[in-house]
Design an enzyme around this catalytic site. Structure first.
Site, short mmCIF file in Angstrom:
data_model
loop_
_atom_site.label_atom_id
_atom_site.label_comp_id
_atom_site.label_asym_id
_atom_site.label_seq_id
_atom_site.Cartn_x
_atom_site.Cartn_y
_atom_site.Cartn_z
N GLU A 107 0.80 -1.22 0.00
CA GLU A 107 0.00 0.00 0.00
C GLU A 107 0.84 1.28 0.00
O GLU A 107 0.40 2.31 -0.48
CB GLU A 107 -0.94 0.02 1.20
CG GLU A 107 -0.21 0.09 2.54
CD GLU A 107 -1.19 0.06 3.71
OE1 GLU A 107 -1.86 -0.97 3.87
OE2 GLU A 107 -1.30 1.06 4.42
N ALA A 108 2.04 1.22 0.54
CA ALA A 108 2.85 2.43 0.62
C ALA A 108 3.40 2.86 -0.73
O ALA A 108 3.96 3.95 -0.85
CB ALA A 108 3.99 2.23 1.62
#
Lengths: 322, 262
Positions: B56-57
């Protein structure tokens, strides 16, 4: 616009004094274990900033230290931890359990959408995320708080999409007073280049009224203009530039240095307890005059050599992490 | 070729293998820190070499050489196809419908696979506060299917979570539809005692398998809600090849294999 020509390069102490009034709504860059503007956080603590309203997605020790040092009044967030180094920010946990701060929970996607909406200059953004979650039902902020400047009048609104009829959540946008990020390279005018994942830094900076960039290197104008497609924030959005090598320690800064497992384990050990946290603050924040002095304290050149990133990989593959 | 099952393995290793086996080749996987990383890295090195790992980052389709300790770890950058940030990954990959399988965990998991990662007790005056949703709520809402990983203790498996951070089947077969999520939902819960799956009709969790050394009755005793154990059999143990890759290639530093999941 004359502001473009003023000298934006300044010291940490000047930047905090000039741009962070008590009560400001502040957003800090980075993501759990990488690129938090830690040198700036330490300086805010040293200048005893009060009543800050923090907005972000997945902060780590940056928020945890500010909360523990008593600088924070309220937070809007999705997650507060250092992941495998510490499954929750210990000062955040205690402050919530003791009712010392106000908090509002969204998901990570929820928060970055709110910030992106702020950056786009629109008042809200529709999404499917958080549907079916108690984040839609439970509100952290009181009616009183909801009347304050920069606090949305509602946490969110559920509605049927006017085009398709599907359920959507409308999330209010965020436009912080100040966003502070730690980037790898900035030119003297303020154009920002970030290597590796951007996290939410780009949107956080563009949503804010004022932007402060701490960085590893300040370079001449021409250096970043050769490849403008690699830059993420145009110079006129940046109000202050502070050069602080290793300014994200104990967190990683891709292609420059890795995170510091030894320090992070120590932090999570000490920060669980009020007395040992106070000693930690005294030693590493109040007890040092500059970031250079701090870097000496955490182990100086010997430590920094261990953290130095491998040129190809962008991190330190031999680093002892357990 | 006949499968050679490993004789010596730890609980963490067994769970990592169980997680890996949930990933099919060519799938796009949303991985979180800890066991999901072990599982997806193992899958990429065994039966699902073409699976795409998404963090997700920002990193999409990285080829991990060193186990990350964070989804924002610089280690997730290695050989990635693209590296952007949360807004891009969550909106154009996850919400746009590209994630086949997402991994989740939490402090409480209830009978319908709802997850609490926020707090125990009253929301406004919590007895215990946890880090919060992070990407968990997003993955639960927007993936095509999810796999939950959890420590199996009675208090962690209540009939109903104190707070639903990440919706599972919510309250039954129509729960997600009513909430506006006509897709997705949890497929399995891999725990320290066994693997739970969800009944097709009721969407309540039942015991699909118990790990070697544990009985179905013991799993039932350690579950806070009424657990159907009538369909349970023993969990397929890890193979020697899986354990070898896990120890030598995935986590030779013993970052997660030694430490255990909290």
């Amino acid at each position: 616009m004359e502001t473009h020509l003023e000298d934006k390069v300044m010291s940490l102490s000047e930047a905090v004094k000039k741009f962070i009034p008590d009560g400001a709504q502040v957003s800090l860059g980075g993501f759990t274990a990488q690129r938090h503007p830690m040198a700036f956080v330490h300086e805010m603590i040293r200048q005893k900033k009060k009543d800050l309203h923090l907005v972000g997605h997945s902060p780590g020790g940056d928020w945890d230290m500010l909360i523990g040092a008593g600088c924070v009044k309220r937070v809007e967030l999705a997650y507060e931890a250092d992941e495998a180094f510490g499954r929750i920010g210990p000062r955040f946990r205690l402050a919530v359990q003791r009712g010392e701060i106000e908090w509002e929970d969204y998901s990570n996607f929820g928060m970055v959408q709110r910030i992106a909406a702020g950056a786009m200059g629109i008042p809200f953004i529709p999404t499917y995320t958080m549907l079916g979650s108690d984040m839609l039902k439970k509100e952290g902020f009181s009616a009183e708080t909801r009347k304050l400047r920069k606090v949305p009048s509602k946490k969110l609104v559920l509605m049927d999409c006017p085009f398709t009829g599907s359920k959507v959540a409308l999330l209010p946008s965020v436009q912080p007073d100040v966003t502070v990020i730690h980037a790898q390279v900035v030119d003297a005018q303020g154009t920002v280049r970030i290597y590796g994942q951007n996290f939410g830094d780009d949107q956080q900076a563009k949503a804010a009224d004022k932007v402060i960039v701490t960085c590893e290197e300040v370079v001449q104008l021409e250096e970043l203009r050769d490849y403008p497609e690699h830059n993420c924030i145009p110079f006129f959005r940046v109000n202050a530039i502070v050069k602080v090598p290793y300014g994200a320690h104990p967190y990683a800064c891709y292609r420059y240095y890795d995170y510091d497992p030894e320090f992070l384990h120590m932090y999570h050990d000490k920060a669980r307890d009020d007395a040992s946290f106070k000693v930690l603050l005294d030693e590493y924040v109040y007890g040092v005059k500059s970031w250079g002095e701090y870097l000496e304290k955490i182990g100086g050149d010997e430590k920094l050599k261990k953290l130095k990133a491998d040129k190809l990989l962008g991190y330190a593959p031999k680093l002892k992490r357990r | 070729m006949e499968k050679k099952y490993a004789k010596n393995f730890s609980l963490m290793e067994l769970m990592a293998v169980a997680a890996a086996r949930e990933i099919r080749d060519h799938e796009i996987v949303f991985a979180g820190t800890g066991l999901p990383m072990l599982g997806s890295m193992l899958a990429q090195n065994t039966h699902a070499q073409n699976c795409v790992i998404v963090f997700e980052a920002g990193a999409v389709d990285c080829k991990l050489a060193h186990l990350p300790m964070s989804v924002g770890d610089p280690r997730t950058m290695r050989m990635a196809s693209t590296a952007t940030g949360l807004f891009d990954v969550f909106s154009t990959v996850l919400q746009r419908g590209w994630i086949d399988v997402g991994f989740l965990s939490g402090a409480q998991i209830d009978a319908y696979g709802n997850i609490n990662a926020t707090c125990i007790g009253d929301y406004k005056k919590p007895k215990v506060r946890f880090p919060g949703s992070g990407g968990s709520g997003d993955i639960a809402c927007l993936s095509k299917r999810t796999i939950i990983i959890a420590v199996h203790e009675k208090r962690r498996f209540p009939e109903r979570c104190d707070y639903i951070t990440s919706p599972g089947w919510i309250d039954g077969p129509d729960g997600r539809n009513k909430a506006g999520l006509p897709w997705g939902g949890p497929e399995a819960i891999i725990t320290t005692m066994g693997v739970l799956k969800f009944d097709e009709k009721t969407k309540r969790a039942y015991l699909a398998s118990y790990h070697p050394g544990v009985t179905a009755e013991q799993v039932k005793e350690n579950t806070g809600f009424d657990l159907d154990i009538s369909r349970a059999e023993e969990t397929e143990p890890p193979t020697e090849a899986e354990i070898k890759i896990l120890r030598e290639k995935v986590d030779p530093e013993l970052i997660f294999l030694k430490k255990g999941e909290d």
